[in-house]
Design a protein around this motif. Structure first.
Motif, mmCIF file in Angstrom:
data_model
loop_
_atom_site.group_PDB
_atom_site.id
_atom_site.type_symbol
_atom_site.label_atom_id
_atom_site.label_comp_id
_atom_site.label_asym_id
_atom_site.label_seq_id
_atom_site.Cartn_x
_atom_site.Cartn_y
_atom_site.Cartn_z
ATOM 1 N N LYS A 44 24.571 -3.716 35.399
ATOM 2 C CA LYS A 44 24.506 -2.370 35.975
ATOM 3 C C LYS A 44 25.789 -1.607 35.680
ATOM 4 O O LYS A 44 25.758 -0.431 35.294
ATOM 5 C CB LYS A 44 24.269 -2.462 37.480
ATOM 6 N N GLN A 45 26.933 -2.254 35.855
ATOM 7 C CA GLN A 45 28.209 -1.599 35.598
ATOM 8 C C GLN A 45 28.350 -1.236 34.122
ATOM 9 O O GLN A 45 28.837 -0.153 33.774
ATOM 10 C CB GLN A 45 29.368 -2.503 36.025
ATOM 11 N N ALA A 46 27.907 -2.135 33.246
ATOM 12 C CA ALA A 46 27.985 -1.865 31.808
ATOM 13 C C ALA A 46 27.139 -0.655 31.436
ATOM 14 O O ALA A 46 27.556 0.191 30.630
ATOM 15 C CB ALA A 46 27.547 -3.091 31.016
ATOM 16 N N MET A 47 25.941 -0.555 32.009
ATOM 17 C CA MET A 47 25.080 0.583 31.714
ATOM 18 C C MET A 47 25.677 1.886 32.233
ATOM 19 O O MET A 47 25.611 2.927 31.567
ATOM 20 C CB MET A 47 23.691 0.354 32.328
ATOM 21 N N GLU A 48 26.267 1.845 33.431
ATOM 22 C CA GLU A 48 26.891 3.049 33.979
ATOM 23 C C GLU A 48 28.071 3.486 33.114
ATOM 24 O O GLU A 48 28.246 4.686 32.858
ATOM 25 C CB GLU A 48 27.340 2.789 35.416
ATOM 26 N N ASP A 49 28.858 2.540 32.662
ATOM 27 C CA ASP A 49 29.998 2.860 31.803
ATOM 28 C C ASP A 49 29.539 3.494 30.497
ATOM 29 O O ASP A 49 30.168 4.430 29.982
ATOM 30 C CB ASP A 49 30.823 1.603 31.517
ATOM 31 N N ARG A 50 28.443 2.995 29.951
ATOM 32 C CA ARG A 50 27.933 3.552 28.697
ATOM 33 C C ARG A 50 27.423 4.974 28.886
ATOM 34 O O ARG A 50 27.614 5.838 28.020
ATOM 35 C CB ARG A 50 26.800 2.666 28.155
ATOM 36 N N MET A 51 26.770 5.222 30.013
ATOM 37 C CA MET A 51 26.276 6.566 30.263
ATOM 38 C C MET A 51 27.423 7.538 30.489
ATOM 39 O O MET A 51 27.378 8.685 30.028
ATOM 40 C CB MET A 51 25.318 6.556 31.458
ATOM 41 N N ARG A 52 28.471 7.097 31.165
ATOM 42 C CA ARG A 52 29.640 7.954 31.337
ATOM 43 C C ARG A 52 30.287 8.248 29.983
ATOM 44 O O ARG A 52 30.784 9.345 29.741
ATOM 45 C CB ARG A 52 30.641 7.298 32.290
ATOM 46 N N TRP A 53 30.266 7.257 29.096
ATOM 47 C CA TRP A 53 30.805 7.463 27.752
ATOM 48 C C TRP A 53 29.995 8.530 27.022
ATOM 49 O O TRP A 53 30.556 9.397 26.343
ATOM 50 C CB TRP A 53 30.766 6.148 26.965
ATOM 51 N N VAL A 54 28.658 8.478 27.171
ATOM 52 C CA VAL A 54 27.802 9.473 26.521
ATOM 53 C C VAL A 54 28.129 10.868 27.027
ATOM 54 O O VAL A 54 28.274 11.814 26.240
ATOM 55 C CB VAL A 54 26.311 9.148 26.757
ATOM 56 N N PHE A 55 28.285 11.015 28.350
ATOM 57 C CA PHE A 55 28.627 12.318 28.898
ATOM 58 C C PHE A 55 29.975 12.796 28.373
ATOM 59 O O PHE A 55 30.174 13.979 28.092
ATOM 60 C CB PHE A 55 28.656 12.265 30.433
ATOM 61 N N GLY A 56 30.913 11.869 28.231
ATOM 62 C CA GLY A 56 32.217 12.226 27.688
ATOM 63 C C GLY A 56 32.114 12.732 26.261
ATOM 64 O O GLY A 56 32.813 13.672 25.858
ATOM 65 N N GLN A 57 31.229 12.105 25.469
ATOM 66 C CA GLN A 57 31.047 12.534 24.089
ATOM 67 C C GLN A 57 30.338 13.893 24.017
ATOM 68 O O GLN A 57 30.627 14.701 23.125
ATOM 69 C CB GLN A 57 30.215 11.496 23.318
ATOM 70 N N MET A 58 29.420 14.153 24.918
ATOM 71 C CA MET A 58 28.694 15.420 24.919
ATOM 72 C C MET A 58 29.591 16.585 25.306
ATOM 73 O O MET A 58 29.383 17.715 24.851
ATOM 74 C CB MET A 58 27.504 15.338 25.886
ATOM 75 N N GLY A 59 30.608 16.320 26.132
ATOM 76 C CA GLY A 59 31.461 17.398 26.629
ATOM 77 C C GLY A 59 30.868 18.007 27.884
ATOM 78 O O GLY A 59 29.672 17.876 28.167
ATOM 79 N N GLU A 60 31.704 18.699 28.635
ATOM 80 C CA GLU A 60 31.287 19.217 29.936
ATOM 81 C C GLU A 60 30.191 20.277 29.810
ATOM 82 O O GLU A 60 29.216 20.258 30.569
ATOM 83 C CB GLU A 60 32.492 19.797 30.680
ATOM 84 N N ARG A 61 30.322 21.203 28.858
ATOM 85 C CA ARG A 61 29.343 22.287 28.746
ATOM 86 C C ARG A 61 27.956 21.747 28.412
ATOM 87 O O ARG A 61 26.974 22.109 29.055
ATOM 88 C CB ARG A 61 29.800 23.290 27.680
ATOM 89 N N ARG A 62 27.873 20.879 27.389
ATOM 90 C CA ARG A 62 26.568 20.353 26.998
ATOM 91 C C ARG A 62 25.993 19.412 28.053
ATOM 92 O O ARG A 62 24.775 19.340 28.242
ATOM 93 C CB ARG A 62 26.680 19.633 25.659
ATOM 94 N N THR A 63 26.857 18.694 28.744
ATOM 95 C CA THR A 63 26.375 17.821 29.817
ATOM 96 C C THR A 63 25.740 18.648 30.920
ATOM 97 O O THR A 63 24.678 18.296 31.445
ATOM 98 C CB THR A 63 27.529 16.976 30.383
ATOM 99 N N GLU A 64 26.384 19.762 31.270
ATOM 100 C CA GLU A 64 25.830 20.645 32.303
ATOM 101 C C GLU A 64 24.482 21.211 31.856
ATOM 102 O O GLU A 64 23.522 21.248 32.635
ATOM 103 C CB GLU A 64 26.802 21.787 32.600
ATOM 104 N N GLN A 65 24.388 21.631 30.603
ATOM 105 C CA GLN A 65 23.124 22.145 30.075
ATOM 106 C C GLN A 65 22.037 21.068 30.114
ATOM 107 O O GLN A 65 20.888 21.336 30.482
ATOM 108 C CB GLN A 65 23.318 22.638 28.642
ATOM 109 N N PHE A 66 22.414 19.862 29.705
ATOM 110 C CA PHE A 66 21.461 18.749 29.688
ATOM 111 C C PHE A 66 20.917 18.470 31.083
ATOM 112 O O PHE A 66 19.706 18.308 31.274
ATOM 113 C CB PHE A 66 22.136 17.502 29.130
#
Length: 206
Positions: free
Chosen positions: A103-125
């Motif tokens: 569970k922790q590994a999956m959460e870390d990976r999703m946070r990494w994805v959001f970091g790669q998308m950037g704040e603006r695109r994450t908000e849009q998503f």
């Protein structure tokens, strides 16, 4: 809280609150050992039949999964002392540890994805995902296309404004025009709904 942490929490709430048939079906795709272990970690002791229902597995498949988990030391099966016809399945401490690590590994990976998308695109998503899930919550496999009142109420329950897209397709009107022309959506001239897959309902075109 970093924006990607906030985004993860929001997305989790969106996915949980959506209650859509689509998400339930997606959750049933992974029916192996991880799904059984997650069910045991969240619900506690279960019977094999309960695990089969929760994960979409057959009784025979569940038996094979539980045998594998027992051999690995991740779950146990014991006879219910109050009803010897029942088997009680429990996750072991080692199994719980592995579920938490996964569970922790999956959460870390999703946070990494959001970091790669950037704040603006994450908000849009997240905004678009909320709208998508809200629409999908109205689309059961046998449900007709919802009217404007039903859509507006769904968006109100989701706590977001309902502002229909300017370029959206009116599926009901489109289907009516197609029927008037003697052609079933997706078929050839002269086809009827009975010629097609019975699961091909109006909402599937939404």
């Amino acid at each position: 809280m970093a924006f990607e942490d906030d985004a993860f929490e929001r997305m989790h709430k969106i996915m949980t609150d959506g209650r859509s048939a689509m998400m339930e079906n997606m959750n049933r795709v992974h029916r192996g050992e991880p799904a059984v272990m997650r069910e045991l970690a969240v619900k506690g002791e279960r019977t094999p039949s309960q695990l089969a229902d929760a994960t979409g597995n057959s009784p025979g498949r569940i038996s094979a999964i539980l045998s594998a988990l027992e051999k690995k030391g991740w779950a146990t099966r014991t006879i219910d002392p109050e009803n010897r016809r029942h088997v009680i399945v429990r996750i072991t401490p080692e199994g719980e540890r592995l579920v938490k690590l996964h569970k922790q590994a999956m959460e870390d990976r999703m946070r990494w994805v959001f970091g790669q998308m950037g704040e603006r695109r994450t908000e849009q998503f997240l905004n678009l995902l909320t709208r998508f899930i809200t629409y999908m919550s109205l689309c059961g496999p046998d449900d007709p296309v919802p009217d404007e009142t039903a859509i507006a109420k769904a968006f109100e329950r989701a706590g977001i404004p309902y502002d229909p897209a300017a370029d959206r397709v009116n599926v009901v009107a489109q289907a009516a025009r197609t029927a008037a022309a003697g052609q079933h959506p997706g078929g050839k001239p002269g086809d009827t709904p009975a010629d097609d897959d019975p699961t091909n309902t109006a909402c599937a075109f939404a």
